[in-house]
Design an enzyme around this catalytic site. Structure first.
Site, short mmCIF file in Angstrom:
data_model
loop_
_atom_site.label_atom_id
_atom_site.label_comp_id
_atom_site.label_asym_id
_atom_site.label_seq_id
_atom_site.Cartn_x
_atom_site.Cartn_y
_atom_site.Cartn_z
N GLY A 127 64.89 26.06 96.31
CA GLY A 127 65.40 27.52 96.77
C GLY A 127 64.81 27.70 97.84
O GLY A 127 65.65 28.57 99.04
N CYS A 143 64.98 31.20 101.54
CA CYS A 143 66.00 32.58 100.88
C CYS A 143 64.72 32.91 99.82
O CYS A 143 64.64 34.24 99.35
CB CYS A 143 67.17 32.58 100.75
SG CYS A 143 67.92 33.42 99.95
N GLY A 178 64.33 36.48 115.79
CA GLY A 178 65.50 35.42 115.16
C GLY A 178 64.94 34.36 114.94
O GLY A 178 63.68 34.02 114.70
N ALA A 199 72.75 33.65 104.37
CA ALA A 199 72.81 32.88 103.06
C ALA A 199 74.48 31.74 102.27
O ALA A 199 74.48 30.84 102.25
CB ALA A 199 71.60 33.07 102.37
N HIS A 229 85.52 57.49 89.70
CA HIS A 229 85.06 59.05 90.10
C HIS A 229 83.82 59.79 88.80
O HIS A 229 84.13 59.49 87.70
CB HIS A 229 85.32 60.35 90.06
CG HIS A 229 85.03 61.18 90.96
ND1 HIS A 229 84.29 62.31 91.76
CD2 HIS A 229 84.73 62.72 89.45
CE1 HIS A 229 84.06 62.96 91.82
NE2 HIS A 229 84.04 63.79 90.63
#
Length: 474
Positions: free
Chosen positions: A39, A42, A271, A319, A454
């Site tokens: 995995g 992520c 980052g 991802a 709607h």
């Protein structure tokens, strides 16, 4: 034991596991090697646990504010350890589903540290120090990225953590938090702790939050976060971190001069960088640039038979991009026409534009695809912009949501959709429709053919598209 495979994949994150499943379905024998649980980041330390905590904390905030619906929950509270267990259960279920799929498809999963050797051999070193060798007729690198730390004094002090450390910790009930970085991860983490009642301070080096999104959306998000008590410093350069009996202190320089902010803990979210440390033996001549693996348009590396996808190539760090690239590579390996693309050239342009949706799970959510209005004008494209303020949307009114709007950008002459940005609840679900429209070169006329139910948030897309057509002369 057979250690020879048609495809050997290093990295079991979204790029690796999607490629593995695709290859197995096409009849390839597959082994996937991952240092930790399958995995990757992520599922175990990133997207899934973060979204679980966002869900839980948002629900708590909504319970506290349920009086606007005529409801009362005077004794509302939360147990952080129970929230952590809920988050952990989400990651376990994702892993267990993957493991079951691997078994059904005959994919062999190996846990250990992989090193690519010459001759398409991969040495896997196990936790006990032993090792074994595997061979892949083709090798796919999908080792992702790791978090970057600022090289400033105090960056390694107790109480200074990365988002991955936060997602895998036992959890602390912080009453105050400093977030270094106004990007996606930083803002989502800030949202979690703000929802739980913490005092949050964001320090961002750029002049606006989420530098790559439409500035109008960034400005609106900043306004809403400030309205909810988040303190934000932009254009700020962090210089040092210290610690005392009260917690941590960040010293930074901004337009107002040098400032110091105290909190119980500090999240460093500045980052990510490609994860390639120790990945290749010295004799393997893989071309790299500042840690990222260089690939061509078909994701081939400089060594024949070795491919690389996802964050490890230094591209878009999402991802779903890694998954799309992994699918593309496997399909090309099997001489199939790729079923996924990440960019396209609209009929009115001479350069490709990204059709990769970007999503931010703040409150409200933000999602974007294609060009922003600013980017389109910088390219010299004549455009029509449609805009709709969500305050008039029925579902927005029912849900008592605040803020948000939708923008759609069309080429003025060809009427082709060039980009869209959405800011409202469920924006991350809604963007898929516009990504599909962009990928297929649909026009505003064609987008108006579809009826949208709607009351839904999604019907606001019709309003934005219609607004773009207001000045069209029939």
């Amino acid at each position: 034991m057979n250690n020879k495979f048609d495809l050997l994949i290093i990295g079991a994150g979204p790029g690796g596991y999607v490629a593995a499943k695709k290859a197995a379905k096409l009849g390839m024998s597959v082994v996937i090697i991952e240092k930790g649980p399958i995995g990757g980041t992520c599922i175990n330390r990133g997207c899934i646990p973060m979204k679980a905590l966002l869900r839980a904390s948002t629900l708590y905030r909504e319970i506290l504010g349920c009086g606007k619906y005529g409801l009362y929950a005077d004794d509302a509270g939360y147990d952080l350890q129970d929230m952590i267990e809920y988050k952990n259960q989400a990651t376990r279920e994702m892993r267990e589903n993957l493991e079951e799929e691997f078994k059904e498809l005959g994919i062999q999963s190996v846990q250990g540290t992989a090193t690519v050797m010459s001759g398409k051999q991969v040495r896997v070193t196990f936790e006990d120090g032993s090792s074994s060798f595997y061979f892949g007729n083709k090798i796919l690198i999908a080792t992702g990225s790791k978090e970057r730390r600022l090289d400033i004094p105090g960056a390694d002090l107790p109480g200074v953590m990365t988002s991955e450390a936060l997602m895998t910790s036992g959890g602390n009930k912080y009453h105050s938090l400093i977030v270094l970085g106004g990007g996606v991860t930083g803002l989502e983490t800030a949202t979690v702790f703000r929802n739980l009642g913490a005092k949050v301070t964001i320090i961002e080096v750029s002049d606006h939050l989420i530098p790559r999104i439409d500035s109008e959306f960034s400005d609106e998000l900043e306004r809403l976060m400030r309205a909810h008590g988040v303190e934000i410093y932009k254009g700020s350069m962090s210089e040092r971190i210290t610690r005392d009996e009260e917690g941590v202190c960040c010293e930074f320089v901004c337009a107002e001069g040098t400032k110091r902010v105290h909190a119980e803990a500090l999240l460093m979210s500045v980052g990510r960088i490609p994860n390639t440390d120790g990945l290749f033996a010295p004799e393997v001549p893989i071309k790299m640039d500042h840690g990222k693996i260089l690939v061509d348009e078909f994701f081939r590396t400089s060594v024949p038979g070795i491919y690389a996808v996802g964050d490890v190539t230094g591209g878009i760090q999402l991802a779903h991009v890694a998954s799309a690239q992994g699918t593309y590579v496997v399909e090309k390996m099997n001489d199939l026409t790729p079923s996924v693309i990440v960019s396209m050239v609209p009929s009115c342009l001479f350069t490709p534009i990204s059709i990769v949706p970007s999503c931010l799970y703040t409150e409200p959510e933000i999602a974007s695809v294609g060009l922003t209005e600013t980017q389109a004008r910088e390219k010299g494209v004549q455009i029509r912009v449609g805009r709709y303020d969500m305050k008039g949307n029925g579902q927005q009114i029912i849900s008592r949501e605040t803020g948000g709007f939708i923008k759609v950008i069309f080429a003025a002459n060809s009427d082709v959709l060039l980009g869209a940005q959405i800011m409202c609840a469920r924006a991350t679900d809604m963007i898929g429709e516009l990504a599909t429209a962009l990928a297929n070169g649909l026009t505003s006329t064609q987008l108006m053919y579809a009826m949208r139910a709607h009351p839904t948030f999604n019907e606001a897309i019709s309003c934005a598209v219609e607004n773009s057509r207001d000045n069209i002369k029939e």
